[in-house]
Design a protein around this motif. Sequence first.
Motif, PDB file in Angstrom:
ATOM      1  N   GLN A   7     -29.042 -50.195 -89.438  1.00 31.68           N
ATOM      2  CA  GLN A   7     -30.053 -51.006 -90.110  1.00 31.68           C
ATOM      3  C   GLN A   7     -30.797 -51.843 -89.073  1.00 31.68           C
ATOM      4  OE1 GLN A   7     -30.785 -51.371 -93.541  1.00 31.68           O
ATOM      5  NE2 GLN A   7     -29.435 -49.628 -93.981  1.00 31.68           N
ATOM      6  N   ASN A  10     -33.991 -54.533 -92.085  1.00 31.01           N
ATOM      7  CA  ASN A  10     -33.843 -54.065 -93.472  1.00 31.01           C
ATOM      8  C   ASN A  10     -34.354 -52.643 -93.701  1.00 31.01           C
ATOM      9  OD1 ASN A  10     -32.715 -56.561 -94.419  1.00 31.01           O
ATOM     10  ND2 ASN A  10     -34.788 -57.438 -94.409  1.00 31.01           N
ATOM     11  N   GLN A  11     -34.471 -51.888 -92.621  1.00 28.02           N
ATOM     12  CA  GLN A  11     -34.827 -50.473 -92.716  1.00 28.02           C
ATOM     13  C   GLN A  11     -33.638 -49.626 -92.259  1.00 28.02           C
ATOM     14  OE1 GLN A  11     -38.376 -49.245 -93.654  1.00 28.02           O
ATOM     15  NE2 GLN A  11     -37.864 -51.180 -94.632  1.00 28.02           N
ATOM     16  N   THR A  12     -33.555 -48.409 -92.795  1.00 30.16           N
ATOM     17  CA  THR A  12     -32.413 -47.538 -92.532  1.00 30.16           C
ATOM     18  C   THR A  12     -32.815 -46.397 -91.600  1.00 30.16           C
ATOM     19  OG1 THR A  12     -31.598 -48.004 -94.765  1.00 30.16           O
ATOM     20  CG2 THR A  12     -30.606 -46.144 -93.599  1.00 30.16           C
ATOM     21  N   TRP A  23     -36.125 -42.000 -90.141  1.00 27.29           N
ATOM     22  CA  TRP A  23     -36.447 -43.285 -90.766  1.00 27.29           C
ATOM     23  C   TRP A  23     -36.495 -43.038 -92.271  1.00 27.29           C
ATOM     24  CZ3 TRP A  23     -41.158 -46.646 -88.792  1.00 27.29           C
ATOM     25  CH2 TRP A  23     -41.180 -47.860 -89.487  1.00 27.29           C
ATOM     26  N   LYS A  24     -35.470 -43.486 -92.954  1.00 27.22           N
ATOM     27  CA  LYS A  24     -35.275 -43.110 -94.353  1.00 27.22           C
ATOM     28  C   LYS A  24     -36.390 -43.605 -95.262  1.00 27.22           C
ATOM     29  CE  LYS A  24     -31.780 -43.244 -98.018  1.00 27.22           C
ATOM     30  NZ  LYS A  24     -30.399 -43.698 -98.378  1.00 27.22           N
ATOM     31  N   GLU A  25     -36.730 -44.880 -95.177  1.00 29.86           N
ATOM     32  CA  GLU A  25     -37.723 -45.458 -96.084  1.00 29.86           C
ATOM     33  C   GLU A  25     -39.110 -44.834 -95.912  1.00 29.86           C
ATOM     34  OE1 GLU A  25     -34.360 -48.245 -95.922  1.00 29.86           O
ATOM     35  OE2 GLU A  25     -35.531 -47.188 -94.397  1.00 29.86           O
ATOM     36  N   LYS A  26     -39.454 -44.438 -94.694  1.00 29.97           N
ATOM     37  CA  LYS A  26     -40.771 -43.856 -94.423  1.00 29.97           C
ATOM     38  C   LYS A  26     -40.745 -42.325 -94.477  1.00 29.97           C
ATOM     39  CE  LYS A  26     -42.897 -47.772 -93.433  1.00 29.97           C
ATOM     40  NZ  LYS A  26     -43.958 -48.332 -94.302  1.00 29.97           N
ATOM     41  N   ASN A  27     -39.557 -41.745 -94.536  1.00 33.93           N
ATOM     42  CA  ASN A  27     -39.389 -40.284 -94.538  1.00 33.93           C
ATOM     43  C   ASN A  27     -40.028 -39.650 -93.300  1.00 33.93           C
ATOM     44  OD1 ASN A  27     -38.354 -37.921 -95.643  1.00 33.93           O
ATOM     45  ND2 ASN A  27     -40.193 -37.482 -96.823  1.00 33.93           N
ATOM     46  N   ASP A 131     -45.583 -51.284 -90.182  1.00 30.04           N
ATOM     47  CA  ASP A 131     -44.942 -52.556 -90.535  1.00 30.04           C
ATOM     48  C   ASP A 131     -44.708 -53.351 -89.253  1.00 30.04           C
ATOM     49  OD1 ASP A 131     -45.065 -51.675 -93.146  1.00 30.04           O
ATOM     50  OD2 ASP A 131     -43.009 -50.936 -93.170  1.00 30.04           O
TER      51      ASP A 131
END
Length: 212
Positions: A7, A10-12, A23-27, A131
């Motif tokens: 982490q 707060n990004q995975t 980068w999970k949140e952004k795929n 971001d």
Amino acid sequence: MKFQTIQIQNQTFLLHPTGAMFWKEKNILLIADLHLGKISHFRKHGSAVPQEAILKNFERLDAVLETFTPSKVCFLGDLFHSFINNEWILFSEWVSRTKVELLLIVGNHDIISPLKYEEIGIKLGLELILDNFLLSHHPEEREGLFNFCGHIHPGVLLEGLGKQRLRLPCFYQKENQLILPAFGEFTGNHILESTKKVKIYAITKKEVILIN
């Protein structure tokens, strides 16, 4: 294969044994220092590198895309090692069957004309800010941004009780930066210092291991 999940702000992010990072949140899949064409370059100049090694880069690319199914792949520089050789044809064929958006953050080895990349549908840029994250080829320090980069080919030297020494590629994380390992075959690595202020994730053929 076993990967590490970390982490950051707060990004995975998933660290894969190939050296890729998802980068999970952004795929988005991040890959640094593929150096396509390097094997053919060595062979042309007499190095005894097996022809089969060329295909391994593409097999690794296919495998990691199948694992994560990203919507975008961002190459963090040094996608192609030097001038165009026969590996460009293989790469063009790979691009044509890869149904994801491809972006190249230009590195110091990326000397092929941008027009060639544009012809096969690859977008180019000098950097990308998403971001509070800065994606670049060379390591950068910029206030308020966490930097993902390549260029260094980070490695770690592990020593056993019997004075055995093992040299492995690694993800090298500092307070505001994470340097990805080189993805390509026969790229080598540069041993970086292990301190209390960094996290080193060593890569084996099957897993990513936090070692400090």
